[in-house]
Scaffold this motif. Structure first.
Motif, PDB file in Angstrom:
ATOM      1  N   LEU A  46       0.004  -0.864  -1.782  1.00  0.00           N
ATOM      2  CA  LEU A  46      -1.054   0.146  -1.735  1.00  0.00           C
ATOM      3  C   LEU A  46      -0.528   1.501  -2.185  1.00  0.00           C
ATOM      4  O   LEU A  46      -1.221   2.234  -2.911  1.00  0.00           O
ATOM      5  CB  LEU A  46      -1.639   0.226  -0.327  1.00  0.00           C
ATOM      6  N   GLU A  56       2.408  -2.513   2.615  1.00  0.00           N
ATOM      7  CA  GLU A  56       1.944  -1.140   2.360  1.00  0.00           C
ATOM      8  C   GLU A  56       2.483  -0.584   1.046  1.00  0.00           C
ATOM      9  O   GLU A  56       1.847   0.246   0.402  1.00  0.00           O
ATOM     10  CB  GLU A  56       2.354  -0.237   3.530  1.00  0.00           C
ATOM     11  N   ILE A  88      -7.251  -0.158   0.382  1.00  0.00           N
ATOM     12  CA  ILE A  88      -7.737   1.026  -0.306  1.00  0.00           C
ATOM     13  C   ILE A  88      -8.934   0.636  -1.164  1.00  0.00           C
ATOM     14  O   ILE A  88      -9.136  -0.543  -1.471  1.00  0.00           O
ATOM     15  CB  ILE A  88      -6.657   1.693  -1.199  1.00  0.00           C
ATOM     16  N   ASP A 121      -8.559   5.178   1.779  1.00  0.00           N
ATOM     17  CA  ASP A 121      -8.263   4.101   2.719  1.00  0.00           C
ATOM     18  C   ASP A 121      -9.551   3.416   3.158  1.00  0.00           C
ATOM     19  O   ASP A 121     -10.592   4.049   3.303  1.00  0.00           O
ATOM     20  CB  ASP A 121      -7.542   4.645   3.955  1.00  0.00           C
ATOM     21  N   ARG A 149      -2.049   3.696  -5.161  1.00  0.00           N
ATOM     22  CA  ARG A 149      -2.499   5.081  -4.922  1.00  0.00           C
ATOM     23  C   ARG A 149      -1.899   6.020  -5.971  1.00  0.00           C
ATOM     24  O   ARG A 149      -2.549   6.963  -6.406  1.00  0.00           O
ATOM     25  CB  ARG A 149      -2.090   5.547  -3.526  1.00  0.00           C
TER      26      ARG A 149
END
Length: 153
Positions: A140, A137, A37, A152, A144
């Motif tokens: 991330l 993940e 990201i 992304d 976020r």
């Protein structure tokens, strides 16, 4: 900052990183398999520091070994981080202690390793953008949540 401006800053910084040989073949290959990201380093008048990102990583980042490199040394603490990175790297709490209080970076990269495996890359471009690449993940997703403007890579 427009998407075009962000991309130009990122491309210029990556060219600089590659010229200095910062991206070793093994870490470049590991990074290629990671998702990532990007988000602005500035949120209004608030600058997102490396220390803040380390704290946001929570337990995921706690057991990592870090190697940090800089294109521009902006503080004596940067010299110490590079010295420790040249050896075996440093643990997260050591890195955190060297980045607090406030330390604004210019073109820096922190690579987090679990054993010999690269699992996280935090890249700061021109005090303007952060790119985060992670093998997990969930890292991330957590970032976020804290930085809703993240896009992304």
């Amino acid at each position: 900052m427009s998407d075009g401006s962000c991309e130009l800053i990122r491309e210029m910084a990556y060219c600089s990183l590659e010229r200095r040989g910062r991206m070793a073949r093994d870490t470049a290959e590991a990074e290629a398999g990671m998702k990532g990201i990007t988000f602005p380093a500035w949120h209004g008048k608030h600058y997102v520091t490396l220390a803040e990102l380390l704290v946001r990583l929570g337990s995921f980042g706690l057991d990592l070994t870090w190697r940090v490199e800089f294109d521009e040394i902006v503080d004596p603490r940067c010299v110490e981080m590079e010295r420790r990175s040249a050896d075996a790297g440093m643990d997260t709490l050591t890195l955190l202690s060297l980045t607090t209080p406030f330390l604004q970076l210019i073109d820096a990269e922190a690579r987090g390793f679990a054993g010999d495996e690269l699992v996280l890359v935090l890249t700061e471009f021109d005090s303007s953008l952060w790119d985060v690449r992670a093998a997990d993940e969930r890292v991330l997703s957590e970032l976020r949540h804290h930085y809703p403007g993240a896009k992304d890579l």
